[in-house]
Design an enzyme around this catalytic site. Structure first.
Site, PDB file in Angstrom:
ATOM      1  N   ASP A 182      -7.231  -4.441  -7.761  1.00  0.00           N
ATOM      2  CA  ASP A 182      -8.163  -3.427  -7.810  1.00  0.00           C
ATOM      3  C   ASP A 182      -9.117  -3.122  -8.893  1.00  0.00           C
ATOM      4  O   ASP A 182     -10.315  -3.107  -8.223  1.00  0.00           O
ATOM      5  CB  ASP A 182      -7.586  -2.002  -7.319  1.00  0.00           C
ATOM      6  CG  ASP A 182      -6.760  -1.639  -6.153  1.00  0.00           C
ATOM      7  OD1 ASP A 182      -7.395  -2.397  -5.014  1.00  0.00           O
ATOM      8  OD2 ASP A 182      -5.873  -0.527  -5.818  1.00  0.00           O
ATOM      9  N   LYS A 237       3.271   1.521  -3.763  1.00  0.00           N
ATOM     10  CA  LYS A 237       2.587   0.886  -4.930  1.00  0.00           C
ATOM     11  C   LYS A 237       3.253   1.267  -6.401  1.00  0.00           C
ATOM     12  O   LYS A 237       3.144   0.167  -7.119  1.00  0.00           O
ATOM     13  CB  LYS A 237       1.075   1.283  -5.082  1.00  0.00           C
ATOM     14  CG  LYS A 237       0.060   0.796  -4.028  1.00  0.00           C
ATOM     15  CD  LYS A 237      -1.103   1.488  -4.376  1.00  0.00           C
ATOM     16  CE  LYS A 237      -2.384   0.431  -3.792  1.00  0.00           C
ATOM     17  NZ  LYS A 237      -3.435   0.736  -4.035  1.00  0.00           N
ATOM     18  N   THR A 246       0.850  -1.249  -0.198  1.00  0.00           N
ATOM     19  CA  THR A 246       0.235   0.075  -0.056  1.00  0.00           C
ATOM     20  C   THR A 246       1.019   1.302   0.120  1.00  0.00           C
ATOM     21  O   THR A 246       2.443   1.034  -0.071  1.00  0.00           O
ATOM     22  CB  THR A 246      -0.966  -0.104   1.130  1.00  0.00           C
ATOM     23  OG1 THR A 246      -1.877   0.944   0.941  1.00  0.00           O
ATOM     24  CG2 THR A 246      -0.373   0.032   2.469  1.00  0.00           C
ATOM     25  N   ALA A 288      -9.208  11.253 -11.139  1.00  0.00           N
ATOM     26  CA  ALA A 288      -8.216  10.828 -12.244  1.00  0.00           C
ATOM     27  C   ALA A 288      -6.888  10.532 -11.355  1.00  0.00           C
ATOM     28  O   ALA A 288      -5.724  10.606 -11.802  1.00  0.00           O
ATOM     29  CB  ALA A 288      -7.791  11.861 -13.149  1.00  0.00           C
ATOM     30  N   GLY A 289      -7.126   9.997 -10.037  1.00  0.00           N
ATOM     31  CA  GLY A 289      -5.886   9.520  -9.600  1.00  0.00           C
ATOM     32  C   GLY A 289      -5.770   7.873  -9.788  1.00  0.00           C
ATOM     33  O   GLY A 289      -6.237   7.380 -10.680  1.00  0.00           O
ATOM     34  N   GLY A 292     -18.216   1.423  -1.595  1.00  0.00           N
ATOM     35  CA  GLY A 292     -16.866   0.996  -1.989  1.00  0.00           C
ATOM     36  C   GLY A 292     -16.397  -0.051  -0.978  1.00  0.00           C
ATOM     37  O   GLY A 292     -15.322  -0.405  -1.450  1.00  0.00           O
ATOM     38  N   ASN A 319      -0.537  -3.831  -5.940  1.00  0.00           N
ATOM     39  CA  ASN A 319      -1.062  -3.776  -4.811  1.00  0.00           C
ATOM     40  C   ASN A 319      -0.846  -5.352  -4.252  1.00  0.00           C
ATOM     41  O   ASN A 319      -1.073  -5.400  -3.051  1.00  0.00           O
ATOM     42  CB  ASN A 319      -2.608  -3.354  -4.915  1.00  0.00           C
ATOM     43  CG  ASN A 319      -3.527  -4.583  -5.386  1.00  0.00           C
ATOM     44  OD1 ASN A 319      -3.181  -5.306  -6.004  1.00  0.00           O
ATOM     45  ND2 ASN A 319      -4.669  -4.494  -4.761  1.00  0.00           N
TER      46      ASN A 319
HETATM   47  P1  NDP Z   1      -5.268  10.023  -5.475  1.00  0.00           P
HETATM   48  O1  NDP Z   1      -4.975  10.784  -4.552  1.00  0.00           O
HETATM   49  O2  NDP Z   1      -4.454   9.171  -6.463  1.00  0.00           O
HETATM   50  O3  NDP Z   1      -6.142  10.811  -6.346  1.00  0.00           O
HETATM   51  C1  NDP Z   1      -7.250  11.404  -5.903  1.00  0.00           C
HETATM   52  C2  NDP Z   1      -8.024  12.268  -7.166  1.00  0.00           C
HETATM   53  O4  NDP Z   1      -9.388  12.798  -6.462  1.00  0.00           O
HETATM   54  C3  NDP Z   1      -7.344  13.138  -8.140  1.00  0.00           C
HETATM   55  O5  NDP Z   1      -7.798  13.187  -9.183  1.00  0.00           O
HETATM   56  C4  NDP Z   1      -7.916  14.614  -7.180  1.00  0.00           C
HETATM   57  O6  NDP Z   1      -7.587  15.449  -7.925  1.00  0.00           O
HETATM   58  C5  NDP Z   1      -9.206  14.119  -7.108  1.00  0.00           C
HETATM   59  N1  NDP Z   1      -9.803  15.171  -5.885  1.00  0.00           N
HETATM   60  C6  NDP Z   1      -9.530  15.191  -4.792  1.00  0.00           C
HETATM   61  N2  NDP Z   1     -10.352  16.158  -4.085  1.00  0.00           N
HETATM   62  C7  NDP Z   1     -11.239  16.415  -4.914  1.00  0.00           C
HETATM   63  C8  NDP Z   1     -12.372  17.308  -4.967  1.00  0.00           C
HETATM   64  N3  NDP Z   1     -12.679  18.164  -4.044  1.00  0.00           N
HETATM   65  N4  NDP Z   1     -13.102  17.350  -5.941  1.00  0.00           N
HETATM   66  C9  NDP Z   1     -12.731  16.880  -7.254  1.00  0.00           C
HETATM   67  N5  NDP Z   1     -11.541  15.896  -7.283  1.00  0.00           N
HETATM   68  C10 NDP Z   1     -10.938  15.934  -6.325  1.00  0.00           C
HETATM   69  O7  NDP Z   1      -6.375   9.045  -4.749  1.00  0.00           O
HETATM   70  P2  NDP Z   1      -6.678   7.317  -5.139  1.00  0.00           P
HETATM   71  O8  NDP Z   1      -7.248   7.629  -6.795  1.00  0.00           O
HETATM   72  O9  NDP Z   1      -5.608   6.443  -4.757  1.00  0.00           O
HETATM   73  O10 NDP Z   1      -7.945   7.027  -4.125  1.00  0.00           O
HETATM   74  C11 NDP Z   1      -9.152   7.951  -4.241  1.00  0.00           C
HETATM   75  C12 NDP Z   1     -10.182   7.599  -3.363  1.00  0.00           C
HETATM   76  O11 NDP Z   1     -10.630   6.078  -3.708  1.00  0.00           O
HETATM   77  C13 NDP Z   1      -9.618   7.409  -2.055  1.00  0.00           C
HETATM   78  O12 NDP Z   1     -10.357   8.065  -1.215  1.00  0.00           O
HETATM   79  C14 NDP Z   1      -9.816   5.906  -1.503  1.00  0.00           C
HETATM   80  O13 NDP Z   1     -10.190   6.002  -0.203  1.00  0.00           O
HETATM   81  C15 NDP Z   1     -10.693   5.410  -2.446  1.00  0.00           C
HETATM   82  N6  NDP Z   1     -10.228   4.086  -2.880  1.00  0.00           N
HETATM   83  C16 NDP Z   1     -10.845   2.842  -2.604  1.00  0.00           C
HETATM   84  C17 NDP Z   1     -10.569   1.679  -2.824  1.00  0.00           C
HETATM   85  C18 NDP Z   1     -11.568   0.524  -2.383  1.00  0.00           C
HETATM   86  O14 NDP Z   1     -10.968  -0.552  -2.411  1.00  0.00           O
HETATM   87  N7  NDP Z   1     -12.920   0.791  -2.198  1.00  0.00           N
HETATM   88  C19 NDP Z   1      -9.369   1.308  -3.475  1.00  0.00           C
HETATM   89  C20 NDP Z   1      -8.583   2.443  -3.619  1.00  0.00           C
HETATM   90  C21 NDP Z   1      -8.939   3.718  -3.174  1.00  0.00           C
HETATM   91  P3  NDP Z   1      -6.364  16.563  -7.797  1.00  0.00           P
HETATM   92  O15 NDP Z   1      -5.159  15.676  -8.190  1.00  0.00           O
HETATM   93  O16 NDP Z   1      -6.864  17.638  -8.794  1.00  0.00           O
HETATM   94  O17 NDP Z   1      -6.298  16.965  -6.274  1.00  0.00           O
END
Ligand code: NDP
Length: 277
Positions: A102, A66, A62, A127-128, A241, A87
């Site tokens: 995932d 990763k 984690t 888009a993360g 989720g 992962n």
């Molecule tokens: P990252 O930090 O890689 O990406 C987060 C994304 O969310 C970015 O694109 C970011 O944009 C965007 N973002 C953050 N705040 C806002 C906002 N207020 N409005 C719009 N966009 C926003 O995180 P991950 O992709 O790894 O994870 C995202 C979520 O998914 C986590 O909170 C995690 O808990 C959940 N998750 C759940 C899993 C499951 O098994 N259920 C597995 C993996 C993740 P910007 O870059 O512009 O900040």
């Protein structure tokens, strides 16, 4: 001899994986232990060599490892390569191989909830790393179109460019974003936070989604996020989720042990662990 499974991260105290996998190990009667190890970034290579040397049959990876773990493995599979993150690590003879469960975990959780993916139009918000895994898994499952919508569209465009195929990108506030959309995947971290979650829920044009459409939020803490609450109020189907978390773990356990994972027991263990926090 007792077999070792593990999760490595930094920090690691928040991980729910030991509770989930511990319950599965007990239910399957395996002579194994699943332990959490806090591994600082500079110690990652030593940790992987150590796990390899003591014969761990596999481990989860984690944050923040990763992506950087790849340099310490013998190989990664197609899913890990496409998603750009590992992962799960599986020992295959003398080799340690990275995969990513995932994407398939998300698809399994949607299947379990009765949400079909073949031929559908899907929008992913965020888009993360989670959005990238979602896009890969949903494309593999046969969606007709996938639009990644991000507040920084360049981030979404990068994913669309890397994965190609049916995936395109736009801004999160694009007009008519959700018209004709069968499934919205909330994959941003906005809904982790009450204010940002409410703001996103208010900005998404959920009322324009077709009757019978579904919304999944990958954030599982809170279980009912602001986006899921808003979707429910519009009569849309909702999926939380937790199922993705359960199924990515179940897929890892199946790879390590060759046994069918006790999904219901793993889910119940996660629910207990979440309730205790
Ligand atoms: P990252 O930090 O890689 O990406 C987060 C994304 O969310 C970015 O694109 C970011 O944009 C965007 N973002 C953050 N705040 C806002 C906002 N207020 N409005 C719009 N966009 C926003 O995180 P991950 O992709 O790894 O994870 C995202 C979520 O998914 C986590 O909170 C995690 O808990 C959940 N998750 C759940 C899993 C499951 O098994 N259920 C597995 C993996 C993740 P910007 O870059 O512009 O900040």
């Amino acid at each position: 001899m007792k077999q070792l499974l593990a999760v490595i991260g930094h920090p690691i105290h928040h991980s729910l994986s030991p509770a989930m996998h511990g319950a599965a190990i007990e239910a399957l009667g395996l002579d194994a232990a699943y332990l959490a190890f806090d591994v600082a970034p500079e110690a990652l290579g030593d940790a992987v060599r150590g796990l390899r040397a003591i014969g761990a049959i596999g481990f989860n990876v984690t944050l923040p490892h990763k992506e950087t773990i790849v340099a310490h493995l013998d190989a990664i599979d197609d899913a890990a390569r496409a998603i750009g993150a590992v992962n799960t690590v599986v020992r295959e003879g003398a080799r340690v191989v990275g995969t990513n469960t995932d994407a398939r975990g998300l698809v399994r959780s949607l299947e379990e909830a009765g949400v079909a993916l073949a031929g559908t139009r899907v929008v992913i918000a965020g888009a993360g790393g989670a959005a990238r895994a979602a896009a890969y898994g949903i494309a593999q499952a046969g969606a007709r179109s996938i639009t990644i919508a991000a507040r920084r569209p360049s981030q979404a465009e990068a994913i669309a460019r890397d994965l190609g195929g049916v995936i395109d990108a736009c801004a999160l506030d694009a007009p008519r974003l959700l018209e004709g959309c069968d499934l919205l995947v909330q994959a941003s971290s906005a809904t982790l936070h009450a204010d940002a979650g409410r703001e996103l829920a208010g900005a998404l044009p959920l009322a324009t989604m077709p009757r019978g459409a579904a919304v999944i939020d990958l954030v599982y803490r809170p279980r009912v996020t602001a986006v899921l609450a808003a979707a429910e109020s519009h009569g849309l189907r909702t999926v939380d989720g937790l199922g993705m978390l359960v199924h990515q773990g179940a897929l890892a356990l199946e790879r390590w042990t060759g046994r069918e994972a006790p999904v219901a027991i793993m889910r119940a263990a996660l629910e207990r662990a979440l309730a205790a926090r």
